[in-house]
Design a protein around this motif. Structure first.
Motif, PDB file in Angstrom:
ATOM      1  N   TYR A 100       0.835  -1.197   0.000  1.00  0.00           N
ATOM      2  CA  TYR A 100       0.000   0.000   0.000  1.00  0.00           C
ATOM      3  C   TYR A 100       0.876   1.256   0.000  1.00  0.00           C
ATOM      4  CZ  TYR A 100      -4.500  -2.341   0.764  1.00  0.00           C
ATOM      5  OH  TYR A 100      -5.646  -3.094   0.617  1.00  0.00           O
ATOM      6  N   PRO A 101       0.334   2.399  -0.472  1.00  0.00           N
ATOM      7  CA  PRO A 101       1.142   3.627  -0.570  1.00  0.00           C
ATOM      8  C   PRO A 101       1.810   4.053   0.728  1.00  0.00           C
ATOM      9  CG  PRO A 101      -0.879   3.897  -1.829  1.00  0.00           C
ATOM     10  CD  PRO A 101      -1.010   2.585  -1.098  1.00  0.00           C
ATOM     11  N   ASP A 102       1.133   3.860   1.873  1.00  0.00           N
ATOM     12  CA  ASP A 102       1.713   4.332   3.133  1.00  0.00           C
ATOM     13  C   ASP A 102       2.894   3.504   3.588  1.00  0.00           C
ATOM     14  OD1 ASP A 102      -0.269   2.261   3.598  1.00  0.00           O
ATOM     15  OD2 ASP A 102      -0.045   2.670   5.742  1.00  0.00           O
ATOM     16  N   LEU A 103       3.148   2.363   2.925  1.00  0.00           N
ATOM     17  CA  LEU A 103       4.285   1.517   3.300  1.00  0.00           C
ATOM     18  C   LEU A 103       5.374   1.497   2.229  1.00  0.00           C
ATOM     19  CD1 LEU A 103       2.266  -1.368   4.954  1.00  0.00           C
ATOM     20  CD2 LEU A 103       3.900   0.137   6.104  1.00  0.00           C
ATOM     21  N   ALA A 123      -2.780   1.841  -5.989  1.00  0.00           N
ATOM     22  CA  ALA A 123      -3.275   3.199  -5.766  1.00  0.00           C
ATOM     23  C   ALA A 123      -4.660   3.327  -6.405  1.00  0.00           C
ATOM     24  CB  ALA A 123      -2.312   4.226  -6.354  1.00  0.00           C
ATOM     25  N   THR A 124      -5.187   4.546  -6.419  1.00  0.00           N
ATOM     26  CA  THR A 124      -6.453   4.884  -7.082  1.00  0.00           C
ATOM     27  C   THR A 124      -7.657   4.190  -6.471  1.00  0.00           C
ATOM     28  OG1 THR A 124      -6.281   3.175  -8.833  1.00  0.00           O
ATOM     29  CG2 THR A 124      -5.231   5.290  -9.255  1.00  0.00           C
ATOM     30  N   GLY A 125      -7.722   4.164  -5.158  1.00  0.00           N
ATOM     31  CA  GLY A 125      -8.884   3.595  -4.489  1.00  0.00           C
ATOM     32  C   GLY A 125      -8.935   2.083  -4.543  1.00  0.00           C
ATOM     33  N   PHE A 126      -7.770   1.449  -4.484  1.00  0.00           N
ATOM     34  CA  PHE A 126      -7.682  -0.016  -4.489  1.00  0.00           C
ATOM     35  C   PHE A 126      -8.505  -0.574  -3.323  1.00  0.00           C
ATOM     36  CE2 PHE A 126      -5.729  -3.980  -3.173  1.00  0.00           C
ATOM     37  CZ  PHE A 126      -5.425  -4.612  -4.361  1.00  0.00           C
ATOM     38  N   PRO A 127      -9.263  -1.661  -3.521  1.00  0.00           N
ATOM     39  CA  PRO A 127      -9.416  -2.435  -4.759  1.00  0.00           C
ATOM     40  C   PRO A 127     -10.625  -2.062  -5.617  1.00  0.00           C
ATOM     41  CG  PRO A 127     -10.320  -3.687  -2.945  1.00  0.00           C
ATOM     42  CD  PRO A 127      -9.824  -2.395  -2.357  1.00  0.00           C
ATOM     43  N   THR A 140      -1.785   8.386  -6.205  1.00  0.00           N
ATOM     44  CA  THR A 140      -0.659   8.028  -7.075  1.00  0.00           C
ATOM     45  C   THR A 140       0.561   8.884  -6.779  1.00  0.00           C
ATOM     46  OG1 THR A 140      -2.190   7.338  -8.821  1.00  0.00           O
ATOM     47  CG2 THR A 140       0.075   7.827  -9.479  1.00  0.00           C
ATOM     48  N   ARG A 141       0.353  10.197  -6.664  1.00  0.00           N
ATOM     49  CA  ARG A 141       1.485  11.095  -6.376  1.00  0.00           C
ATOM     50  C   ARG A 141       2.115  10.770  -5.027  1.00  0.00           C
ATOM     51  NH1 ARG A 141      -1.798  15.044  -9.209  1.00  0.00           N
ATOM     52  NH2 ARG A 141      -2.848  15.587  -7.249  1.00  0.00           N
ATOM     53  N   GLU A 142       1.291  10.410  -4.044  1.00  0.00           N
ATOM     54  CA  GLU A 142       1.825  10.042  -2.730  1.00  0.00           C
ATOM     55  C   GLU A 142       2.732   8.825  -2.833  1.00  0.00           C
ATOM     56  OE1 GLU A 142       0.267   8.008   1.441  1.00  0.00           O
ATOM     57  OE2 GLU A 142      -1.170   9.050   0.178  1.00  0.00           O
ATOM     58  N   ALA A 143       2.290   7.807  -3.588  1.00  0.00           N
ATOM     59  CA  ALA A 143       3.087   6.588  -3.729  1.00  0.00           C
ATOM     60  C   ALA A 143       4.406   6.875  -4.431  1.00  0.00           C
ATOM     61  CB  ALA A 143       2.293   5.541  -4.498  1.00  0.00           C
ATOM     62  N   VAL A 144       4.360   7.671  -5.495  1.00  0.00           N
ATOM     63  CA  VAL A 144       5.575   7.974  -6.261  1.00  0.00           C
ATOM     64  C   VAL A 144       6.527   8.843  -5.443  1.00  0.00           C
ATOM     65  CG1 VAL A 144       6.456   9.120  -8.323  1.00  0.00           C
ATOM     66  CG2 VAL A 144       4.421   7.676  -8.474  1.00  0.00           C
ATOM     67  N   VAL A 151       3.281   1.779 -10.240  1.00  0.00           N
ATOM     68  CA  VAL A 151       1.969   2.017  -9.650  1.00  0.00           C
ATOM     69  C   VAL A 151       0.971   1.066 -10.294  1.00  0.00           C
ATOM     70  CG1 VAL A 151       0.052   3.647  -9.449  1.00  0.00           C
ATOM     71  CG2 VAL A 151       2.404   4.434  -9.079  1.00  0.00           C
ATOM     72  N   ASP A 152       0.225   0.334  -9.455  1.00  0.00           N
ATOM     73  CA  ASP A 152      -0.828  -0.558  -9.930  1.00  0.00           C
ATOM     74  C   ASP A 152      -2.167   0.136  -9.678  1.00  0.00           C
ATOM     75  OD1 ASP A 152       1.469  -2.155  -9.910  1.00  0.00           O
ATOM     76  OD2 ASP A 152       0.358  -3.971  -9.436  1.00  0.00           O
ATOM     77  N   MET A 153      -2.793   0.628 -10.741  1.00  0.00           N
ATOM     78  CA  MET A 153      -4.075   1.327 -10.592  1.00  0.00           C
ATOM     79  C   MET A 153      -5.224   0.402 -10.957  1.00  0.00           C
ATOM     80  SD  MET A 153      -4.840   3.755 -13.926  1.00  0.00           S
ATOM     81  CE  MET A 153      -6.536   3.990 -13.388  1.00  0.00           C
ATOM     82  N   VAL A 154      -6.398   0.663 -10.378  1.00  0.00           N
ATOM     83  CA  VAL A 154      -7.596  -0.097 -10.727  1.00  0.00           C
ATOM     84  C   VAL A 154      -8.525   0.781 -11.554  1.00  0.00           C
ATOM     85  CG1 VAL A 154      -7.575  -1.751  -8.846  1.00  0.00           C
ATOM     86  CG2 VAL A 154      -8.530   0.500  -8.442  1.00  0.00           C
ATOM     87  N   ILE A 155      -9.106   0.204 -12.592  1.00  0.00           N
ATOM     88  CA  ILE A 155     -10.073   0.963 -13.365  1.00  0.00           C
ATOM     89  C   ILE A 155     -11.426   0.949 -12.644  1.00  0.00           C
ATOM     90  CG2 ILE A 155      -8.919   0.448 -15.548  1.00  0.00           C
ATOM     91  CD1 ILE A 155     -11.331  -1.438 -16.179  1.00  0.00           C
ATOM     92  N   ASP A 156     -12.257   1.908 -12.974  1.00  0.00           N
ATOM     93  CA  ASP A 156     -13.627   1.947 -12.477  1.00  0.00           C
ATOM     94  C   ASP A 156     -14.449   0.978 -13.319  1.00  0.00           C
ATOM     95  OD1 ASP A 156     -16.289   2.530 -11.936  1.00  0.00           O
ATOM     96  OD2 ASP A 156     -15.947   4.686 -11.734  1.00  0.00           O
ATOM     97  N   ARG A 157     -14.663  -0.227 -12.790  1.00  0.00           N
ATOM     98  CA  ARG A 157     -15.390  -1.232 -13.577  1.00  0.00           C
ATOM     99  C   ARG A 157     -16.834  -0.835 -13.798  1.00  0.00           C
ATOM    100  NH1 ARG A 157     -11.757  -2.072  -9.728  1.00  0.00           N
ATOM    101  NH2 ARG A 157     -13.004  -3.522  -8.481  1.00  0.00           N
ATOM    102  N   GLY A 158     -17.412  -0.105 -12.853  1.00  0.00           N
ATOM    103  CA  GLY A 158     -18.775   0.365 -13.042  1.00  0.00           C
ATOM    104  C   GLY A 158     -18.892   1.257 -14.258  1.00  0.00           C
ATOM    105  N   ALA A 159     -17.941   2.180 -14.413  1.00  0.00           N
ATOM    106  CA  ALA A 159     -17.948   3.070 -15.581  1.00  0.00           C
ATOM    107  C   ALA A 159     -17.730   2.277 -16.864  1.00  0.00           C
ATOM    108  CB  ALA A 159     -16.872   4.141 -15.426  1.00  0.00           C
ATOM    109  N   PHE A 160     -16.812   1.319 -16.825  1.00  0.00           N
ATOM    110  CA  PHE A 160     -16.537   0.521 -18.018  1.00  0.00           C
ATOM    111  C   PHE A 160     -17.763  -0.285 -18.421  1.00  0.00           C
ATOM    112  CE2 PHE A 160     -15.359  -3.382 -20.148  1.00  0.00           C
ATOM    113  CZ  PHE A 160     -14.528  -2.931 -21.159  1.00  0.00           C
ATOM    114  N   LEU A 161     -18.379  -0.966 -17.468  1.00  0.00           N
ATOM    115  CA  LEU A 161     -19.523  -1.817 -17.784  1.00  0.00           C
ATOM    116  C   LEU A 161     -20.743  -1.005 -18.211  1.00  0.00           C
ATOM    117  CD1 LEU A 161     -19.109  -4.443 -14.922  1.00  0.00           C
ATOM    118  CD2 LEU A 161     -18.746  -4.833 -17.364  1.00  0.00           C
ATOM    119  N   ALA A 162     -20.797   0.263 -17.787  1.00  0.00           N
ATOM    120  CA  ALA A 162     -21.873   1.147 -18.227  1.00  0.00           C
ATOM    121  C   ALA A 162     -21.591   1.748 -19.604  1.00  0.00           C
ATOM    122  CB  ALA A 162     -22.084   2.257 -17.201  1.00  0.00           C
ATOM    123  N   GLY A 163     -20.428   1.410 -20.160  1.00  0.00           N
ATOM    124  CA  GLY A 163     -20.086   1.903 -21.487  1.00  0.00           C
ATOM    125  C   GLY A 163     -19.470   3.286 -21.508  1.00  0.00           C
TER     126      GLY A 163
END
Length: 315
Positions: A100-103, A123-127, A140-144, A151-163
């Motif tokens: 996690y970013p804090d570590l 980052a980015t609100g994992f998971p 992301t900036r905090e981690a860097v 940086v391992d980011m997660v996409i917003d699957r709700g937005a993707f599945l909604a097109g």
């Protein structure tokens, strides 16, 4: 060939992005699953198996992503990343430690300056990825700033599945910019995407937006990594390189626990995209418990007997 002008045109509007993604060839579900199953039966013996085990070790992102993570646990994980088996200096180092970013600062300090082992941070609100873009960029900036190399980011699957492909695209672009020189791995969370066609579209979307790696899963959702899903992603990076000249990495993560599992993924890589991806720069295995099994198998090859389950440190 997709040149810069054509790539800009594809991303110029929601409509053009949708048209491109839905114009990709559909995935033959039966064919993909049958090919993955057939490749999983390949048998690797003796010296080839030893090579495959060492290669798999060198590709591991040794991961701890729990609410109970402590600086002490991360330091122990870093020591193991650098020397997986303290009794055998021929064992390769792993590729990265993922925290996690804090570590991140703790991991960076524990690995030491100019360490060949990278520090990766989710980052980015994992998971879930369900937070504002401003928070994702700040995360992301905090981690860097703390020293993350990746940086391992997660996409917003709700937005993707909604097109809402443009929204997902813009977030990846923004996070890539916030990451600066750090490599960006884009987590698709394939277990929530429902179809192989969605996995292919999400893979292309992440690559078009500038991701350096595409990653199956957070490890928090079932199913996580599977061979057919990874096959679809490998075909996507192969086709993307043919179309753009740009090579993208792939990282299956979650549920890969045994040497036999890891070797199946290496065979899949070799048979789908070839030697160019058989390198930690282009293929990773996200895992927490896999390393010990690889070490046990390695010792079995060297000595003819298995170590006890308490021979190696717990991850």
């Amino acid at each position: 060939m997709l040149d810069d002008a054509r790539l800009s045109d594809i991303a110029s509007s929601e409509a053009s992005l949708r048209r491109f993604l839905h114009g990709l060839p559909g995935v033959d579900q039966t064919g993909a699953e049958a090919r993955a199953a057939a490749l999983a039966t390949r048998s690797i013996k003796t010296t080839a198996k030893q090579y495959a085990i060492d290669l798999a070790i060198s590709m591991i992102d040794l991961t701890t992503l729990e609410g109970q993570d402590t600086p002490g646990k991360v330091r122990a994980l870093c020591a193991k990343a650098l020397r997986p088996d303290p009794s055998d200096r021929t064992v390769p180092r792993v590729a990265a430690v993922c925290v996690y970013p804090d570590l991140v600062a703790t991991a960076k300090e524990a690995l030491g300056p100019n360490s060949p082992v990278k520090v990766a941070s989710v980052a980015t609100g994992f998971p879930s990825g369900r937070t504002s873009l401003a928070v994702k960029e700040a995360d992301t900036r905090e981690a860097v700033a703390a020293g993350a190399d990746e940086v391992d980011m997660v996409i917003d699957r709700g937005a993707f599945l909604a097109g809402r492909y443009g929204e997902v695209f813009d977030e990846i672009v923004a996070v890539k910019q916030a990451a600066g020189d750090a490599h960006l791995k884009v987590i698709l969370e394939t277990g929530e995407l429902a179809t192989y066609d969605n996995v292919r579209r999400a893979s292309w979307l992440a690559m078009l937006a500038g991701g350096d790696f595409i990653k199956t899963s957070t490890g928090k959702v079932a199913p996580a990594a599977t061979l057919p899903v990874t096959l679809v992603m490998l075909e996507a990076v192969r086709d993307f390189r043919e179309a753009t000249g740009r090579q993208i990495g792939v990282k299956p993560a979650g549920g890969i626990r045994t040497s036999k599992d890891a070797i199946k993924y290496l065979v899949l890589v070799n048979e789908t995209v070839g030697d160019d991806w058989l390198d930690p720069d282009w293929f990773r295995l996200g895992a927490s418990s896999l390393l010990n099994d690889l070490l046990m198998q390695r010792q079995k090859i060297a000595t003819g007997r298995y170590a006890g389950p308490d021979y190696f440190t717990l991850d």
